[in-house]
Structure formats: structure tokens, C-alpha cells
Design a protein around this motif. Sequence first.
Motif, PDB file in Angstrom:
ATOM      1  N   GLY A   1       0.695  -1.327   0.063  1.00 19.16           N
ATOM      2  CA  GLY A   1      -0.004  -0.018   0.009  1.00 19.16           C
ATOM      3  C   GLY A   1       0.873   1.305   0.100  1.00 19.16           C
ATOM      4  N   GLU A   2       2.216   1.195  -0.040  1.00 20.22           N
ATOM      5  CA  GLU A   2       3.104   2.493   0.153  1.00 20.22           C
ATOM      6  C   GLU A   2       3.151   2.912  -1.292  1.00 20.22           C
ATOM      7  N   VAL A   3       3.482   4.090  -1.653  1.00 21.95           N
ATOM      8  CA  VAL A   3       3.746   4.607  -2.721  1.00 21.95           C
ATOM      9  C   VAL A   3       5.198   5.448  -2.226  1.00 21.95           C
ATOM     10  N   VAL A   4       6.357   4.787  -3.161  1.00 18.25           N
ATOM     11  CA  VAL A   4       7.516   5.406  -2.921  1.00 18.25           C
ATOM     12  C   VAL A   4       7.883   5.887  -4.134  1.00 18.25           C
ATOM     13  N   GLY A   5       8.878   6.778  -4.098  1.00 21.41           N
ATOM     14  CA  GLY A   5       9.585   7.363  -5.199  1.00 21.41           C
ATOM     15  C   GLY A   5      11.074   7.306  -5.111  1.00 21.41           C
ATOM     16  N   LEU A   6      11.523   6.781  -6.287  1.00 24.04           N
ATOM     17  CA  LEU A   6      13.124   6.663  -6.414  1.00 24.04           C
ATOM     18  C   LEU A   6      13.478   7.803  -7.109  1.00 24.04           C
ATOM     19  N   LEU A   7      14.267   8.734  -6.419  1.00 24.19           N
ATOM     20  CA  LEU A   7      14.709   9.950  -6.901  1.00 24.19           C
ATOM     21  C   LEU A   7      16.081   9.794  -7.236  1.00 24.19           C
ATOM     22  N   GLY A   8      16.773  10.605  -8.302  1.00 18.83           N
ATOM     23  CA  GLY A   8      18.059  10.562  -8.538  1.00 18.83           C
ATOM     24  C   GLY A   8      18.240  11.290 -10.079  1.00 18.83           C
ATOM     25  N   PRO A   9      19.605  11.587 -10.231  1.00 23.12           N
ATOM     26  CA  PRO A   9      19.786  12.135 -11.501  1.00 23.12           C
ATOM     27  C   PRO A   9      19.674  10.854 -12.423  1.00 23.12           C
ATOM     28  N   ASN A  10      20.199  11.196 -13.647  1.00 28.33           N
ATOM     29  CA  ASN A  10      20.001  10.050 -14.678  1.00 28.33           C
ATOM     30  C   ASN A  10      21.418   9.415 -14.504  1.00 28.33           C
ATOM     31  N   GLY A  11      21.189   8.168 -14.624  1.00 29.20           N
ATOM     32  CA  GLY A  11      22.279   7.292 -14.573  1.00 29.20           C
ATOM     33  C   GLY A  11      22.660   6.923 -13.290  1.00 29.20           C
ATOM     34  N   ALA A  12      21.533   7.238 -12.133  1.00 31.08           N
ATOM     35  CA  ALA A  12      21.948   6.871 -10.618  1.00 31.08           C
ATOM     36  C   ALA A  12      21.590   5.425 -10.279  1.00 31.08           C
TER      37      ALA A  12
END
Lengths: 326, 250
Positions: free
Chosen positions: A38-49
Motif C-alpha cells: 500500500g505504500e507509494v515510494v519514489g526513487l529519486l536521482g539524477p540520470n544514471g543513478a
Amino acid sequence: MSADPAQNGAPMIEVRALTKRYGRQVAVQEVSFTVGPGEVVGLLGPNGAGKSTILRILACYLTASSGTVRVAGRDVFLEADAVRRLIGYMPENNPLYPDLRVREYLRFRARLKGLRGAAVRARVNAVLEQCGLTEVAGKIIGTLSKGYRQRVGLADALVHEPRLILLDEPTIGLDPHQLRAVRDMIRSLARERTILISSHILPEIEATCGRVLIMFAGRILAADTAANLRQRLSAGGEVVLEVAAPPAELQTCWETHPDVARFECAPADDGYVRCVLTPRGETDLRPGLFALAVERGWRLRELTRRQQTLEEIFLRLTRPDAEAEE
Amino acid sequence: MRPYFILVRRELGWYAGALSSYVTVAAAQFLLGLGFISLLEAFNGEALNAPLTEVFYDTMYFWLVLLLAPPVITMRLFAQERATGTFETLMTAPVGDAAVVLAKFTAALVFYLVTWAPLLLCLGVVRQYIPEHHPLEWRPVASTLLGIALLGGVYVALGCLASALTRSQILAAVLALALGVTLFLVSFLRASVGAGTDWSAAVVRHVSLLSHMEDFVRGVVDTRPLVFHLSLTAWLVFLTVKVVESRRWK
């Protein structure tokens, strides 16, 4: 679905010490995280991370060089077929078959994902409705606009009612109007499903995700809620101040101010002076500065805090002393 | 099994909808038509000593279709999906690598056989106007078709492998054509070593597609070429599956 590990408290995604190498290049290094149902998680990072690599491993497209990855308690390497049934995955750039009509494509995908007979028709109609595609259902995908194609990709990811949805840069290249539509859709899904979204744009993640994992150069640098992250982003930011005051007075004032680490002053028009102040530590300078201006009778016309950009946050997080603070 | 049939249907649907497949069929039909003209000239009211299919086979058009059609048919199978990225959506659906490869191979083989369909029409015409003293026998026709299918299997499998190796369709076609022509040219070694009794002659005889096909068009179905073609096809399809799998451990 009778023996369902997720019902027994197993996390939806469990990644342990995941490393992925492409030849000598290390794309993902010793990454561990869990995502609950039920979680909504974001993977945040620059291109190529390494965001796409992690999603591809979760979707059983690539295999890890080392470490374990489980989806709803099932190993993505050993039980790939079972995991694929649980996952709705939309790859980066949302590849589709341009020669098919929208409805044809979704029917094909629904069948491929194991739906049969009446269920195919029912689910295809349901996702057409849900994604606002009903009026273009008979159009050839190659002729659709980017926004509609993105929705077709989402409809495909949803058609078999997956428990986990993986979206790789779902809003890249959309105009603001389309962006909002896709975001609203993701938010409406969030109520019933687990979602993992990758993006290199912070507001994107902030608008949809409850929790954020910040990635840089193959590692997870920080994991936090979106609200806390926003706090951290603005904390320690430079403050811009425009006042009408004698420059010499300002100079001495900043030099003796206990919370100002660095400052820069430059004369602006109409006798105002523009000062850029860097705070010491994480303090918010604004209330103090306002009080100071009132006390000394300066005319104040601007007092703003600069938001740190994602790049600055990455730089801050990659500094050795920042890691010690964690 | 079910994903296999869904994918075969999808691939055949692609062939049915793409302009390039109609161009391929038209080109093959043109070549077969030229062969048909040579066939009619060979008749010219005279009796023939060989089965009709052998006469047809002796025209170079037969081999042109056999060598040129499979690379063109197969070049897109994997290369296109890899280039556009749809390969990722396909392989993250709950389908096995083997099912995907087999489905693409089957669809390409079916389409390859469709390009040969005009040949049946030609033979039908010949049968209609054939001189009484030279009836068209069904056995050589059947064995010829079997030969076409068997050789097609090898060449289509070769094309699959070439397509799985690259993202570029052009490169896939060139690679498949180069490998296919090489395999074909091995047959001509029999002119230099084929007469001997040593092992090299035996090997050349064994892999000589030309000799196999000569047998087939005469109505001779030997189990040796049968096994050779089927096992070569299976091996090439297996290699393709391994190439598709290889993305996982790269």
C-alpha cells in the motif's frame, strides 16, 4: 493466490544488498530497502543513478549481480514467472507497438498476462475507462499523442490488476496538462496498490509519493518522507534580502550576526541593497531578519529563502560530513 | 503453451498488417513467376525425362527465393523489438524466453511458407495444360514442398539467431544472408572433394543442401537429410533462446 506471503506481513518489495554490474561498471551498489504493502515510494536521482536498473531487476528483466530481491516474499530470480504476474511494469520511454489499435494492444497484453475470455473484455474496458482512453480505443497507437500513449502504457501496467506497479519516469516529456492527468491517475491508484515510481524531478515525486529514496551513483543516500525531504531541502538554504539601509551598517550587522556564515551585498536600484546570506547550520534566518529590519527601521521589500536544487542536495548528501550527520 | 499461441497470433498479425510483408510476397512471386516461364520454355511441347519439380528447381530462381526470403522475413523479429524497447515490455510479461523465441520462429516459418504458395498455383496451371504423356505426379511435388519447408526451417532459424544478436534490422538481414549463403556454398565443395571416400568428402556430402534438395525434387525422401535439417533447425532455435537469455547474465 491462496498461499499469499504478503498477507502474512511480508513486505511488498524487499531488496537486500543488491549490486548490479555491467561489465566493470557498477550500476547499483549494495542497495537495501523495503516497501510495505500500500505504500507509494519514489526513487529519486539524477540520470544514471541506477533507478532504471533497480526497476528492471524488480520486473525480472535483468538479474542482479549479487544480493536478493523479493516481491511479496517471492524471489525475482527463482520465481520470475510468479513475480511477473504480481507486477505491472511501465518501462522508461513507454515502448508500445505502433501498428496496433489501443483496444487490440490492451487485449493482447491482457491475454499475455494470463487473463481469459470474459475477463479480458471486462478488464480492458475497465482500464480504458480508468485511463480516459475510451474515446481513442479504436485508434492506432502510432497516431496517438504522447499523453495518450503514456496512458496506454499505464493501462497496460494495470490491466491484470497487479499488486505492485513499477513506473519508470512515467511523466517524462509530457506537457503540464498531461502531467497533471497522469499524476491524478497515479494518486487514484495509490489507494489500493503498492507503487514504486522513478523520477529525476523532485516535485514529480513529491506530488505522488509518501516516501522517497534518494539515489546517487548507484547508492541510496537518504530515505525519508516527502514532507521531511522538503524540510531538508529548504533548511540551510540561502536567504535573499532586499532592504534600504546604509551599506556600512549592513556590513557590520552581518559580520557580527551569530547565525550568518557568509554574506554578499550588492547595491540594487532605488537605494536598496540586495544581500544574499548563507546561514550557519540549518537555521531559518527569515524571522530574525524581519525583526531586525523592524527594529532598525529598514525598509524591506524582499525576504525569500532559496530552495536548494536537487543537485545541491545530492552534493550535500555526498559530502563526507553530511553522511556523518545521518 | 498459451502465451506461445497468443504470441504466434500477434506475430502473424504483424505480418498480415505490414506493407513490407506484401512487398516480400510480391518479390518472391516475381521470382517464382520467372521460374515458371523457364518451366514453360523447358516444356515447349516436348517430353521431359525428369520430374517437373526438378526442372523448376534447376532454375536459379528457386534458390534466390530460398536464400533471400528468410533474412527479409526474420530480420525484424528481435532487432525491431530491441530497438523500439518493446522487448522489455514483452519479456516482463509472464512469458518464458523459449515461448517467445518459438512463437517468433513459428510465425516467421508460416509466413515463409506463405511466400511459396504461388508455386502451388504454378503447378496447378501446369497440371491443367500438361501433355497426356507427362502427368504431374504428386509424390515429387510433396517431397519438394517438404524440402522447401525443411530448408526454410534452417534458414528461418538462422535469421532468428541473427536478429536476436543485434538491434539493427539491416545488420540482422546482412548477417543472416551471409551465414545462409555460406552454408549454401558449402554444397559446391562437393565438386572438388565430393567424389572422394575420405571423411572430408563424407562431411561435405552430409551438409550439402544442394544434394539434399536434389533428392527432394526427385521425390526421394532420405532420413539423413531429414534428421540433418531438423536437428540443425532445433540447434539454431536453441542458440537463439540462449542469446535472448543472455541479457540476464550480461
